[in-house]
Design a protein around this motif. Structure first.
Motif, PDB file in Angstrom:
ATOM      1  N   PRO A   1      42.414  98.238   5.321  1.00  0.00           N
ATOM      2  CA  PRO A   1      42.315  97.402   6.527  1.00  0.00           C
ATOM      3  C   PRO A   1      43.666  96.812   6.900  1.00  0.00           C
ATOM      4  O   PRO A   1      44.581  96.733   6.072  1.00  0.00           O
ATOM      5  CB  PRO A   1      41.336  96.304   6.098  1.00  0.00           C
ATOM      6  N   ARG A   2      43.780  96.376   8.116  1.00  0.00           N
ATOM      7  CA  ARG A   2      44.997  95.677   8.528  1.00  0.00           C
ATOM      8  C   ARG A   2      44.927  94.230   8.024  1.00  0.00           C
ATOM      9  O   ARG A   2      43.858  93.704   7.749  1.00  0.00           O
ATOM     10  CB  ARG A   2      45.134  95.678  10.044  1.00  0.00           C
ATOM     11  N   ARG A   3      46.075  93.625   7.947  1.00  0.00           N
ATOM     12  CA  ARG A   3      46.150  92.234   7.507  1.00  0.00           C
ATOM     13  C   ARG A   3      46.046  91.319   8.715  1.00  0.00           C
ATOM     14  O   ARG A   3      46.873  91.365   9.626  1.00  0.00           O
ATOM     15  CB  ARG A   3      47.445  91.989   6.749  1.00  0.00           C
ATOM     16  N   ASP A   4      45.017  90.489   8.707  1.00  0.00           N
ATOM     17  CA  ASP A   4      44.791  89.556   9.800  1.00  0.00           C
ATOM     18  C   ASP A   4      45.303  88.169   9.431  1.00  0.00           C
ATOM     19  O   ASP A   4      45.498  87.860   8.248  1.00  0.00           O
ATOM     20  CB  ASP A   4      43.287  89.468  10.117  1.00  0.00           C
ATOM     21  N   PRO A   5      45.507  87.300  10.437  1.00  0.00           N
ATOM     22  CA  PRO A   5      45.891  85.918  10.132  1.00  0.00           C
ATOM     23  C   PRO A   5      44.860  85.268   9.212  1.00  0.00           C
ATOM     24  O   PRO A   5      43.656  85.422   9.393  1.00  0.00           O
ATOM     25  CB  PRO A   5      45.909  85.248  11.517  1.00  0.00           C
TER      26      PRO A   5
END
Length: 479
Positions: free
Chosen positions: A78-82
């Motif tokens: 997954p992408r890294r979210d805030p």
């Protein structure tokens, strides 16, 4: 490194006469069989050829490390979210020096200079510094080497937990965690030795830590490391040890309930040297949450193994651990944080509970085990394929070390959702074929007789990663 190799050879062998028997002695196992040309009758030529062979092997090991021991990002990462916290966890059986020396016959085909503790310590530290873990889980950390490791890792600002094996064993398990990233909420050492319990008569241990992200008490993580029994013929003992470990994980990872009453759990990672191969009975219990063991062979836990079936009794009811891998006194969760609610013996603080007359058989001894913690292996084992992974050598190159993580959360019935813990990438293991090319471990490059495992994870804020439902397996549907 080549200069350091030469220096160590000189330090260990102060004269040619003392050097040759040590280095050339390994030719009994085939290390230097090519030394048969006429010029090798000269002892100085023999020494040079021996050193050349060590250097050649070192270069081969270095090449393998650079090409194989690399980070591999998952296609589904997954992408890294805030708000996400990224961290690296490393798991490493580092081979206690006392155990190496007690079982020297297992290492008589190794290069002697590679077995010295100063050399191995340098190589272990080099690999840890290469991976730079935020959480480091060790097995076989020798008790009197703890201070040396803490000093050597001082630049990481680690907090440290340690549990020595019980009895007279010289080593134990340790968890190091970065104090600028995590705070310790709770921890528990687990002693598998339980008096008067037939399958729990070995001195193995585990260590569990509950951590929270610094500055965000809602982001928590449970980390466990263990070293199970080695004896290849006693899979039943390892299964009993796994059941105890799962019960303690259930206790420490419990975080509340869903509206339908199903328990919630803090995301967790369980790693260590399990001394069992992929898809064996204890592995299947860890990864599917279900195992029917009563018809399996008593000691090998194979469907058609030798001897009589194991039967329904694994752990006695007096231990208070149910077939759901929970502590009986905690099923209502009224005292889930109270370690005194368990019946486990601990040499430091608790005595065993004596068997009670007329103990119930429900929910015990039904011939099946299950749990709701939903673990997946971070590595793909590729059993039976040409690219099967290897973590150590036990008569052949095999996998016995694991990094399990809670990929899913059971939400009741046949429903599952994704966990807040996401695996991003893994530190590559060699295949069996690649491992055979490096001769043996420990060696001049690798400091242990196990390869280290490591994973990079994202820990999302609590409750944000529940959108994607997971399809249960046929075994999961039995929960």
């Amino acid at each position: 490194m080549i200069e350091l190799l030469m220096k160590r050879l000189c330090q260990q062998h102060r004269s040619l006469s003392s050097f040759l028997p040590s280095v050339l002695g390994s030719s009994r196992k085939g290390s230097f069989r090519r030394m048969s040309s006429p010029e090798t009758k000269d002892p100085f030529c023999q020494a040079k050829l021996a050193i050349d062979e060590l250097i050649r092997r070192y270069n081969s090991q270095l090449s393998m490390c650079e090409s194989v021991r690399r980070w591999r990002t998952l296609p589904t990462a997954p992408r890294r979210d805030p708000g996400d916290v990224q961290f690296t966890l490393m798991c490493y059986n580092i081979l206690a020096q006392e155990l190496l020396e007690m079982h020297a016959d297992l290492y008589d085909r190794h290069d002697s200079v590679a077995l010295s503790w100063p050399h191995r310590y340098d190589r272990l530290m080099a690999e840890i510094n290469l991976v730079r873990p935020d959480i480091l889980c060790l097995q076989e950390l020798q008790d009197d080497h703890r201070e040396q490791f803490s000093n050597g890792l001082a630049n990481f600002n680690y907090g440290m937990l340690y549990k020595k094996r019980t009895g007279d064993k010289p080593d134990g398990c340790a968890i190091f965690f970065r104090r600028d990233l995590f705070e310790l909420v709770d921890h528990q050492d687990v002693e598998y030795y339980q008096p008067s319990v037939k399958l729990l008569d070995r001195e193995n241990v585990a260590l569990i830590a509950k951590l929270q992200v610094k500055g965000n008490p809602t982001q928590r993580l449970v980390v466990a490391t263990t070293h199970l029994l080695y004896n290849p013929r006693r899979q039943d003992v390892r299964l009993a040890q796994v059941q105890v470990l799962l019960a303690e994980l259930d206790r420490l990872a419990f975080s509340g309930r869903f509206a339908n009453g199903t328990p919630k759990y803090t995301p967790s990672i369980v790693c260590g040297d399990f001394n069992l191969q992929p898809y064996s009975a204890p592995y299947m219990l860890m990864t599917t949450g279900y195992l029917q063991y009563d018809t399996l062979s008593a000691k090998t836990l194979e469907p058609h193994g030798p001897g009589s079936p194991l039967g329904r009794v694994l752990l006695p009811p007096s231990l208070g651990i149910t077939d759901d891998c929970r502590h009986e006194n905690l099923t209502d969760r009224a005292n889930q944080d109270d370690v005194r609610a368990t019946r486990l013996y601990n040499s430091q603080c608790r005595q065993p509970r004596p068997p009670q007359p007329g103990e119930p058989t429900e929910p015990f001894c039904q011939g099946t085990l299950r749990h709701h913690l939903k673990y997946a292996s971070a590595y793909r084992h590729n059993i039976g394929e040409g690219n099967q992974e290897a973590s150590t050598f036990q008569r052949d190159w095999i996998t016995v070390d694991y990094l399990f993580y809670s990929k899913h959360q059971h939400t009741g019935g046949k429903s599952f959702t994704e966990s807040d813990l996401k695996l991003v990438s893994v530190y590559g293991l060699p295949t069996v074929r690649q491992a055979r090319e490096i001769y043996a471990i420990p060696n001049m490059y690798f400091g242990s007789d196990h390869f280290a495992l490591a994973g990079r994870f994202l820990l999302k804020p609590a409750g944000t990663a529940t959108a994607a439902a997971a399809k249960p397996t046929s075994e999961e549907s039995k929960l």
